[in-house]
Write a protein that holds these residues in place. Structure first.
Motif, mmCIF file in Angstrom:
data_model
loop_
_atom_site.group_PDB
_atom_site.id
_atom_site.type_symbol
_atom_site.label_atom_id
_atom_site.label_comp_id
_atom_site.label_asym_id
_atom_site.label_seq_id
_atom_site.Cartn_x
_atom_site.Cartn_y
_atom_site.Cartn_z
ATOM 1 N N LYS A 330 -16.403 -19.767 29.012
ATOM 2 C CA LYS A 330 -16.874 -19.576 30.388
ATOM 3 C C LYS A 330 -18.377 -19.368 30.436
ATOM 4 C CE LYS A 330 -12.912 -17.190 32.399
ATOM 5 N NZ LYS A 330 -12.571 -15.970 33.137
ATOM 6 N N VAL A 331 -18.903 -18.589 29.473
ATOM 7 C CA VAL A 331 -20.348 -18.303 29.412
ATOM 8 C C VAL A 331 -20.797 -18.363 27.953
ATOM 9 C CG1 VAL A 331 -20.546 -16.868 31.479
ATOM 10 C CG2 VAL A 331 -19.840 -15.826 29.323
ATOM 11 N N PRO A 332 -22.113 -18.538 27.727
ATOM 12 C CA PRO A 332 -22.592 -18.533 26.346
ATOM 13 C C PRO A 332 -22.330 -17.194 25.656
ATOM 14 C CG PRO A 332 -24.314 -19.270 27.834
ATOM 15 C CD PRO A 332 -23.216 -18.741 28.688
ATOM 16 N N VAL A 333 -21.912 -17.272 24.407
ATOM 17 C CA VAL A 333 -21.693 -16.067 23.593
ATOM 18 C C VAL A 333 -22.505 -16.232 22.311
ATOM 19 C CG1 VAL A 333 -20.011 -14.706 22.299
ATOM 20 C CG2 VAL A 333 -19.362 -15.716 24.494
ATOM 21 N N GLU A 334 -23.359 -15.250 22.026
ATOM 22 C CA GLU A 334 -24.171 -15.301 20.808
ATOM 23 C C GLU A 334 -23.947 -14.034 19.997
ATOM 24 O OE1 GLU A 334 -26.045 -17.756 19.683
ATOM 25 O OE2 GLU A 334 -25.992 -19.080 21.430
ATOM 26 N N HIS A 335 -24.393 -14.101 18.733
ATOM 27 C CA HIS A 335 -24.268 -12.927 17.862
ATOM 28 C C HIS A 335 -25.646 -12.422 17.476
ATOM 29 C CE1 HIS A 335 -24.625 -11.460 13.659
ATOM 30 N NE2 HIS A 335 -23.670 -10.640 14.045
ATOM 31 N N PHE A 336 -25.779 -11.105 17.307
ATOM 32 C CA PHE A 336 -26.964 -10.542 16.683
ATOM 33 C C PHE A 336 -26.558 -9.404 15.761
ATOM 34 C CE2 PHE A 336 -30.235 -7.205 16.480
ATOM 35 C CZ PHE A 336 -31.193 -7.919 15.776
ATOM 36 N N GLY A 337 -27.176 -9.352 14.604
ATOM 37 C CA GLY A 337 -26.891 -8.236 13.713
ATOM 38 C C GLY A 337 -27.697 -8.311 12.433
ATOM 39 N N ARG A 338 -28.094 -7.147 11.935
ATOM 40 C CA ARG A 338 -28.760 -7.052 10.641
ATOM 41 C C ARG A 338 -27.703 -6.853 9.570
ATOM 42 N NH1 ARG A 338 -34.365 -6.051 10.997
ATOM 43 N NH2 ARG A 338 -34.273 -6.666 8.810
ATOM 44 N N THR A 339 -28.057 -7.158 8.337
ATOM 45 C CA THR A 339 -27.094 -6.998 7.235
ATOM 46 C C THR A 339 -27.769 -6.319 6.042
ATOM 47 O OG1 THR A 339 -27.667 -9.144 6.292
ATOM 48 C CG2 THR A 339 -25.863 -9.117 7.876
ATOM 49 N N GLY A 340 -27.041 -6.193 4.975
ATOM 50 C CA GLY A 340 -27.603 -5.663 3.733
ATOM 51 C C GLY A 340 -27.867 -4.163 3.783
ATOM 52 N N GLY A 341 -27.345 -3.490 4.806
ATOM 53 C CA GLY A 341 -27.570 -2.056 4.936
ATOM 54 C C GLY A 341 -28.702 -1.707 5.893
ATOM 55 N N ILE A 342 -29.384 -2.722 6.408
ATOM 56 C CA ILE A 342 -30.420 -2.475 7.421
ATOM 57 C C ILE A 342 -29.727 -2.288 8.771
ATOM 58 C CG2 ILE A 342 -32.388 -3.481 8.661
ATOM 59 C CD1 ILE A 342 -33.108 -4.927 6.056
ATOM 60 N N ILE A 343 -30.178 -1.287 9.507
ATOM 61 C CA ILE A 343 -29.566 -0.998 10.804
ATOM 62 C C ILE A 343 -30.488 -1.540 11.892
ATOM 63 C CG2 ILE A 343 -28.666 0.823 12.292
ATOM 64 C CD1 ILE A 343 -28.674 2.611 9.702
ATOM 65 N N LYS A 356 -31.893 -14.772 22.876
ATOM 66 C CA LYS A 356 -30.714 -15.613 22.641
ATOM 67 C C LYS A 356 -29.900 -15.871 23.903
ATOM 68 C CE LYS A 356 -29.906 -14.526 17.816
ATOM 69 N NZ LYS A 356 -28.859 -14.456 16.798
ATOM 70 N N ILE A 357 -29.964 -14.962 24.854
ATOM 71 C CA ILE A 357 -29.093 -15.087 26.034
ATOM 72 C C ILE A 357 -29.908 -15.325 27.313
ATOM 73 C CG2 ILE A 357 -27.400 -13.891 27.492
ATOM 74 C CD1 ILE A 357 -26.179 -14.655 24.823
ATOM 75 N N ILE A 358 -30.828 -14.419 27.613
ATOM 76 C CA ILE A 358 -31.502 -14.491 28.919
ATOM 77 C C ILE A 358 -32.391 -15.728 29.004
ATOM 78 C CG2 ILE A 358 -33.095 -13.325 30.496
ATOM 79 C CD1 ILE A 358 -32.010 -10.663 29.431
ATOM 80 N N LYS A 359 -33.192 -15.964 27.952
ATOM 81 C CA LYS A 359 -34.161 -17.059 27.966
ATOM 82 C C LYS A 359 -33.480 -18.428 28.091
ATOM 83 C CE LYS A 359 -38.179 -18.211 25.143
ATOM 84 N NZ LYS A 359 -38.769 -17.899 23.816
ATOM 85 N N HIS A 360 -32.383 -18.615 27.386
ATOM 86 C CA HIS A 360 -31.734 -19.921 27.361
ATOM 87 C C HIS A 360 -30.451 -19.941 28.172
ATOM 88 C CE1 HIS A 360 -34.526 -21.097 24.296
ATOM 89 N NE2 HIS A 360 -34.203 -20.055 23.561
ATOM 90 N N GLY A 361 -30.181 -18.862 28.855
ATOM 91 C CA GLY A 361 -28.876 -18.672 29.494
ATOM 92 C C GLY A 361 -28.394 -19.847 30.325
ATOM 93 N N ASP A 362 -29.167 -20.234 31.337
ATOM 94 C CA ASP A 362 -28.686 -21.241 32.284
ATOM 95 C C ASP A 362 -28.511 -22.597 31.612
ATOM 96 O OD1 ASP A 362 -28.503 -19.473 34.263
ATOM 97 O OD2 ASP A 362 -30.540 -19.783 35.004
ATOM 98 N N PHE A 363 -29.502 -22.950 30.773
ATOM 99 C CA PHE A 363 -29.444 -24.230 30.065
ATOM 100 C C PHE A 363 -28.156 -24.358 29.265
ATOM 101 C CE2 PHE A 363 -30.531 -27.806 27.610
ATOM 102 C CZ PHE A 363 -30.402 -27.510 26.272
ATOM 103 N N ARG A 364 -27.880 -23.341 28.475
ATOM 104 C CA ARG A 364 -26.699 -23.392 27.616
ATOM 105 C C ARG A 364 -25.417 -23.364 28.409
ATOM 106 N NH1 ARG A 364 -27.674 -20.136 22.072
ATOM 107 N NH2 ARG A 364 -29.731 -20.922 21.691
ATOM 108 N N HIS A 365 -25.482 -22.701 29.529
ATOM 109 C CA HIS A 365 -24.311 -22.584 30.383
ATOM 110 C C HIS A 365 -23.783 -23.995 30.696
ATOM 111 C CE1 HIS A 365 -21.746 -20.491 33.195
ATOM 112 N NE2 HIS A 365 -22.014 -21.416 34.096
ATOM 113 N N HIS A 366 -24.709 -24.886 31.124
ATOM 114 C CA HIS A 366 -24.312 -26.252 31.484
ATOM 115 C C HIS A 366 -23.870 -27.027 30.249
ATOM 116 C CE1 HIS A 366 -25.444 -25.680 35.564
ATOM 117 N NE2 HIS A 366 -26.642 -25.280 35.218
#
Lengths: 374, 189
Positions: A330-343, A356-366
């Motif tokens: 229905k809408v764009p879904v993206e992931h964000f996260g650090r790894t290796g023990g970095i928070i 990842k979401i706001i800047k490209h939101g509408d474009f990706r939506h279509h």
């Protein structure tokens, strides 16, 4: 009387185990969860409630002690951290297959392999997609505070005995090592042998007297019987979805954008929500408290309201797959996260949302809509 | 009210226990608190730091990028955390072992000679309480009486006879605080 204390997450969980009337704990130390067994040993629970606390010779031994003790209908638990939980997977599969109540705690650290001792959420797949072999699931509780580390012990046992199934408390190094204010629950008496026979006598190996033999096994070589067992398990999982889903929504009512995060990432993301709101971005947070069952319908409905969803996890993208399944493009879904023990910091989370979401939101939506039609 | 603090120094300086006493003091006045240590191999003889948050409301993230106050007890921590103080925030540091003094002019900077004062008191272990006293002089976010009852709660009974000494150290810290002017790199007593 409720008691107020400043405690580490691991200590609060250990104290809660004594107070929940747990009969036995079997474990093996590993950072960042060693405080659980250290606290239990120091508290001498065998004097306080008669609870057995035993350091096994290995993680494999500990989980098989849980398997054996759970067969008797007693309240038993174990805890470890990621590499140790990997070792326990065979036993967990057997416990699920044999339909036994037990509580397993994973204070997650970075992986794969020995990885790092710092916090991580990279065991999501292992926790909700099986881990061990066979057609089973774990009911998974994800505490996001020291208070929940304490409260979820008794809650986990309630679920474990309601369904006669293993329950996993999926914490991480951050929640385990931090200290917060915690209100401890009152002491629950350990179950007496008489009550145990009354409540669990129909299946548990309580000592045969004037009844049929109760046999605990995960083996059924007759295919029809084995399929019936698998169906019985699946029926339990359906019921968990209907009756025991837990989640929390924060500032979702008017949200244009949504973060989905559990455990320590949920805490960090909550601060990102505050920072976003200060900037005029209407951001909300959905925190799954149970990772299985997963708040699928709630996400499906919120996807009609928000323009995009960011799944924030201390891993390379695991829960995001379940978010995508729930949202059904229905809408764009993206992931964000650090790894290796970095928070990740709250600022990094907000920046990821903007990029990842706001800047490209509408474009990706279509684009997403079109590609899903094609 | 919400106060986000980083305390950073060497392992053995009492960084973590100072944070714990601050957190306990917050509980004594009915606040929400969180105490998040850096843990790992770096603790062995290396740097140690802890994020402490005291708030009247539910605390969101226990892990932060910027702070209202940084309490800095060695040069490595100065290098790492000077830039993390929010504009208008506070940096309190112990001068012992500091070769590069802070340079920011958009924050308030204070100095305390905690290591020296502790040596004068004849007990190096009260160092962290001297620092705590200096901090509470700048920002009295917890009352002294709540610190003392916090100490009572966090110390086991066999150490309760040390509470008057700790009180003395806190007062010592309160009375020996200096203001540091980063622009001119000079100290005002």
């Amino acid at each position: 009387m409720a008691e107020l204390k400043l405690m580490k997450g691991n200590e609060a969980l250990a104290e809660a185990a004594i107070r929940a009337g747990v009969d036995a704990y079997f474990g093996y130390p590993i950072t960042p969860q060693s405080e659980v067994i250290e606290y239990l040993m120091a508290e001498r629970p065998e004097k306080r409630t008669g609870m057995v606390v035993l350091q096994a010779e290995s993680e494999v031994a500990a989980i098989n002690m849980v398997y054996g003790a759970a067969s008797t209908g007693k309240k038993v638990m174990t805890s470890s951290s990621s590499p140790g939980i990997s070792l326990k997977q065979e036993g967990i599969s057997y416990i699920a297959g044999a339909e036994l109540p037990a509580v397993i705690v994973n204070v997650v650290r970075g992986g794969p392999g020995l990885g790092t001792i710092q916090p991580s959420q990279a065991d999501y797949f292992q926790s909700v997609k099986g881990g061990g072999h066979g057609d089973y699931k774990l009911y998974v509780l994800a505490p996001a505070s020291v208070q929940e580390m304490s409260d979820f012990v008794a809650d986990a046992f309630d679920i474990a005995f309601k369904y006669r199934a293993p329950v996993l408390i999926l914490s991480d190094g951050l929640i385990g090592q931090m200290m917060e204010k915690v209100v401890l629950r009152d002491q629950i008496e350990r179950i007496t042998d008489e009550d145990l026979i009354k409540n669990q006598g129909s299946w548990a190996t309580t000592g045969k007297k004037d009844r049929h033999r109760n046999i605990i096994t995960s083996l059924d070589l007759q295919s029809e019987k084995m399929e019936a067992r698998v169906h019985r398990l699946q029926k339990k999982y359906k019921q968990m979805e209907l009756e025991d889903l837990r989640y929390e929504t924060i500032q979702c009512d008017d949200a244009d954008y949504l973060i989905v995060a559990y455990g320590s990432s949920a805490r960090i993301s909550q601060k990102a929500v505050e920072l976003a709101r200060n900037k005029g971005i209407k951001l909300g947070l959905l925190r799954p408290i149970t990772l299985f069952p997963f708040p699928k319908k709630q996400l499906f409905d919120l996807a009609d309201q928000v323009k995009g969803i960011l799944s924030v996890e201390l891993n390379s993208g695991q829960m995001v797959e379940d978010v995508k399944l729930a949202v059904e493009h229905k809408v764009p879904v993206e992931h964000f996260g650090r790894t290796g023990g970095i928070i990740h910091t709250p600022e990094e989370v907000l920046e990821a949302l903007e990029q990842k979401i706001i800047k490209h939101g509408d474009f990706r939506h279509h684009k997403t809509r079109e590609s899903s039609i094609l | 009210m919400s106060e986000e603090i980083i305390i950073a120094g060497f392992g053995g300086q009492g960084v973590l226990s100072m944070g714990k006493i601050l957190a306990y003091s917050g509980i004594m006045q009915d606040q929400e608190v969180s105490w998040m240590p850096s843990y790992g191999p770096e603790m062995r003889g290396g740097t140690a730091n802890v994020t402490v948050i005291l708030s009247d409301e539910r605390i969101s993230s226990p892990y932060l990028k910027v702070y209202d106050t940084a309490i800095i007890l060695n040069q490595q921590s100065m290098d790492k955390f000077e830039s993390t103080v929010k504009p208008g925030g506070i940096l309190l540091y112990d001068t012992n072992g500091i070769s590069h003094h802070p340079t920011r002019t958009d924050i308030k900077i204070y100095q305390i000679e905690g290591a020296k004062l502790a040596a004068e008191m004849g007990n190096k272990k009260v160092f962290n309480m001297i620092i705590l006293g200096a901090f509470l002089k700048i920002k009295p976010i917890v009352k002294l009486e709540n610190v003392l009852s916090g100490l009572k709660k966090s110390l086991s009974e066999r150490y309760h006879h040390l509470i008057p000494l700790n009180k003395e150290a806190i007062t010592m810290g309160m009375n020996h605080l200096n203001v540091f002017n980063a622009e001119q790199q000079i100290i005002h007593s």
